[in-house]
Design a protein around this motif. Structure first.
Motif, PDB file in Angstrom:
ATOM      1  N   GLY A  40     -80.471 -74.826 -13.803  1.00 49.75           N
ATOM      2  CA  GLY A  40     -79.749 -74.712 -15.062  1.00 49.75           C
ATOM      3  C   GLY A  40     -80.016 -75.952 -15.886  1.00 49.75           C
ATOM      4  O   GLY A  40     -80.758 -76.838 -15.454  1.00 49.75           O
ATOM      5  N   GLY A  74     -73.888 -68.174 -19.763  1.00 50.14           N
ATOM      6  CA  GLY A  74     -74.323 -69.363 -20.492  1.00 50.14           C
ATOM      7  C   GLY A  74     -73.974 -69.218 -21.951  1.00 50.14           C
ATOM      8  O   GLY A  74     -73.156 -68.370 -22.319  1.00 50.14           O
ATOM      9  N   CYS A  78     -77.574 -73.412 -23.265  1.00 47.39           N
ATOM     10  CA  CYS A  78     -76.980 -73.954 -22.032  1.00 47.39           C
ATOM     11  C   CYS A  78     -76.914 -72.894 -20.940  1.00 47.39           C
ATOM     12  O   CYS A  78     -76.466 -71.771 -21.165  1.00 47.39           O
ATOM     13  CB  CYS A  78     -75.573 -74.472 -22.309  1.00 47.39           C
ATOM     14  N   ARG A  90     -79.429 -77.970 -20.136  1.00 45.56           N
ATOM     15  CA  ARG A  90     -79.152 -77.844 -21.566  1.00 45.56           C
ATOM     16  C   ARG A  90     -80.348 -78.335 -22.349  1.00 45.56           C
ATOM     17  O   ARG A  90     -80.954 -79.350 -21.993  1.00 45.56           O
ATOM     18  CB  ARG A  90     -77.934 -78.690 -21.944  1.00 45.56           C
ATOM     19  N   ARG A 104     -71.270 -66.952 -26.167  1.00 50.54           N
ATOM     20  CA  ARG A 104     -71.385 -66.847 -24.711  1.00 50.54           C
ATOM     21  C   ARG A 104     -72.295 -65.672 -24.377  1.00 50.54           C
ATOM     22  O   ARG A 104     -72.235 -64.629 -25.035  1.00 50.54           O
ATOM     23  CB  ARG A 104     -70.006 -66.620 -24.079  1.00 50.54           C
ATOM     24  N   VAL A 154     -80.097 -86.636 -21.705  1.00 51.32           N
ATOM     25  CA  VAL A 154     -79.090 -87.320 -22.515  1.00 51.32           C
ATOM     26  C   VAL A 154     -77.741 -86.683 -22.241  1.00 51.32           C
ATOM     27  O   VAL A 154     -77.575 -85.478 -22.390  1.00 51.32           O
ATOM     28  CB  VAL A 154     -79.432 -87.219 -24.014  1.00 51.32           C
ATOM     29  N   ARG A 155     -76.787 -87.490 -21.812  1.00 46.88           N
ATOM     30  CA  ARG A 155     -75.482 -86.961 -21.422  1.00 46.88           C
ATOM     31  C   ARG A 155     -74.478 -87.134 -22.572  1.00 46.88           C
ATOM     32  O   ARG A 155     -74.215 -88.264 -23.000  1.00 46.88           O
ATOM     33  CB  ARG A 155     -75.035 -87.714 -20.167  1.00 46.88           C
ATOM     34  N   SER A 193     -75.583 -72.886 -16.873  1.00 43.97           N
ATOM     35  CA  SER A 193     -74.953 -73.681 -15.810  1.00 43.97           C
ATOM     36  C   SER A 193     -75.924 -73.858 -14.649  1.00 43.97           C
ATOM     37  O   SER A 193     -76.735 -72.979 -14.355  1.00 43.97           O
ATOM     38  CB  SER A 193     -73.683 -72.992 -15.317  1.00 43.97           C
ATOM     39  N   ASP A 194     -75.813 -75.005 -13.982  1.00 43.41           N
ATOM     40  CA  ASP A 194     -76.614 -75.201 -12.768  1.00 43.41           C
ATOM     41  C   ASP A 194     -75.812 -74.832 -11.518  1.00 43.41           C
ATOM     42  O   ASP A 194     -76.248 -75.050 -10.406  1.00 43.41           O
ATOM     43  CB  ASP A 194     -77.121 -76.656 -12.684  1.00 43.41           C
ATOM     44  N   THR A 229     -83.048 -80.478 -11.520  1.00 39.31           N
ATOM     45  CA  THR A 229     -81.902 -80.347 -12.425  1.00 39.31           C
ATOM     46  C   THR A 229     -81.527 -81.701 -13.004  1.00 39.31           C
ATOM     47  O   THR A 229     -81.234 -82.635 -12.281  1.00 39.31           O
ATOM     48  CB  THR A 229     -80.705 -79.731 -11.687  1.00 39.31           C
ATOM     49  N   ARG A 287     -79.080 -84.294 -15.184  1.00 42.57           N
ATOM     50  CA  ARG A 287     -77.626 -84.322 -15.380  1.00 42.57           C
ATOM     51  C   ARG A 287     -77.264 -84.383 -16.853  1.00 42.57           C
ATOM     52  O   ARG A 287     -76.108 -84.281 -17.232  1.00 42.57           O
ATOM     53  CB  ARG A 287     -76.980 -85.443 -14.570  1.00 42.57           C
ATOM     54  N   HIS A 309     -78.348 -83.920  -8.541  1.00 39.15           N
ATOM     55  CA  HIS A 309     -77.115 -83.884  -9.333  1.00 39.15           C
ATOM     56  C   HIS A 309     -76.201 -82.773  -8.810  1.00 39.15           C
ATOM     57  O   HIS A 309     -76.628 -81.636  -8.643  1.00 39.15           O
ATOM     58  CB  HIS A 309     -77.479 -83.642 -10.804  1.00 39.15           C
ATOM     59  N   TYR A 367     -70.399 -70.583 -31.233  1.00 37.80           N
ATOM     60  CA  TYR A 367     -70.613 -70.667 -29.782  1.00 37.80           C
ATOM     61  C   TYR A 367     -70.707 -69.243 -29.253  1.00 37.80           C
ATOM     62  O   TYR A 367     -69.702 -68.516 -29.244  1.00 37.80           O
ATOM     63  CB  TYR A 367     -69.433 -71.429 -29.185  1.00 37.80           C
ATOM     64  N   TYR A 384     -72.130 -69.345 -11.234  1.00 40.08           N
ATOM     65  CA  TYR A 384     -71.697 -69.108 -12.623  1.00 40.08           C
ATOM     66  C   TYR A 384     -72.878 -68.662 -13.475  1.00 40.08           C
ATOM     67  O   TYR A 384     -73.803 -69.436 -13.742  1.00 40.08           O
ATOM     68  CB  TYR A 384     -71.060 -70.365 -13.214  1.00 40.08           C
TER      69      TYR A 384
END
Ligand code: WAQ
Ligand code: MG
Length: 249
Positions: free
Chosen positions: A222, A199, A189, A224, A210, A139-140, A191-192, A116, A118, A21, A208, A196
């Motif tokens: 990375g 998360g 979360c 979720r 960060r 699950v996207r 990131s992959d 990883t 997607r 991915h 949320y 970056y």
């Protein structure tokens, strides 16, 4: 949009399972925006820190039901100096929501795995059972967007914090759609993207949050994880995450 590349450059083997991915994106747009968005998505796929894709898939569908409206989670940032510190912080925030430490640690194993996904992994909060039908894909979350006025207002607020990026806006939108569902307890979360390292964790109660340095620079792993209630109707939840149109206002 989703972009991938084959694992070994072996073009003869087209098996999905060996595709790596690279990038994905989704949104809800008006007809007159589609050309522009498609261009942006292709550009994003072709210039990605995870590598150059050899396949890009684009799907454009008209919505069959009008999106329902939800509001954004509130945003805050916590500075951590290392992934270890970030992990301690995350455990301290998620344990009080009823997620056991070993289940949180298991979620980190999924996120840090070199395979990883997607999409996201769905993990039951008490038993730790993974519930996504396809553990390679996950699950996207799809069919989500933000209305234009709210988008402008959000951009102004994020600009004051120096974080007015597509990435932050998209992540906040995804997290808000996910947290809204009654079966979702919390999300982690990472990131992959190797460049970056910020998360987040999110939930209805926490908002949320960060988290800086959730992973090390250069790390390609990375993912979720959505922690879900033990009695979740999995098909209904997946249908909501993947198919139900939601717009932020
Ligand atoms: N639905 C489910 N899972 C997804 C989705 C989606 N729509 N998009 C990405 N994922 C999963 C997938 O496993 C990716 O490998 C992983 O999440 C990371 O995706 O406030 O950039 O797009 O500074 O690399 C969060 C912090 C950044 C932003 C998240 O994620 C901020 C990020 P990425
Ligand atoms: Mg990524």
């Amino acid at each position: 949009m989703r972009a991938s590349k084959s694992n070994n450059g072996n073009q003869i083997n087209n098996d999905e399972s060996i595709q790596i991915h690279i990038s994905g994106a989704e949104g809800i747009y008006d007809d007159n925006e589609i050309n522009k968005v498609v261009k942006e998505y292709i550009k994003r796929a072709m210039n990605h820190s995870r590598g150059k894709p050899d396949k890009i898939f684009l799907t454009i569908e008209s919505l069959k039901q009008s999106p329902f409206e939800i509001s954004l989670l509130s945003l805050s940032t916590v500075s951590c100096n290392s992934p270890e510190e970030a992990r301690e912080f995350i455990i301290s925030k998620l344990q009080p929501l009823g997620i056991a430490k070993d289940i949180i640690e298991n979620a980190f194993r999924i996120i840090n795995s070199p395979i990883t996904m997607r999409g996201a992994s769905l993990i039951k909060t008490e038993s730790g059972i993974p519930c996504e039908p396809d553990t390679v894909r996950g699950v996207r979350v799809s069919r989500l967007g933000i209305d234009k006025e709210s988008q402008k207002r959000l951009s102004r607020k994020l600009a004051k914090l120096n974080i007015n990026t597509t990435r932050v806006k998209e992540a906040l939108t995804i997290a808000s759609k996910v947290a809204y569902h009654k079966s979702v307890v919390a999300e982690i979360c990472v990131s992959d993207d190797p460049d970056y390292t910020t998360g987040y964790i999110a939930s209805k109660e926490l908002g949320y949050i960060r988290i800086t340095n959730i992973k090390r620079l250069g790390d390609m792993n990375g993912g979720r994880v959505f922690f879900i209630r033990e009695d979740t109707d999995i098909n209904e939840l997946i249908n909501y995450l993947e198919k139900t149109p939601v717009i932020i206002r």
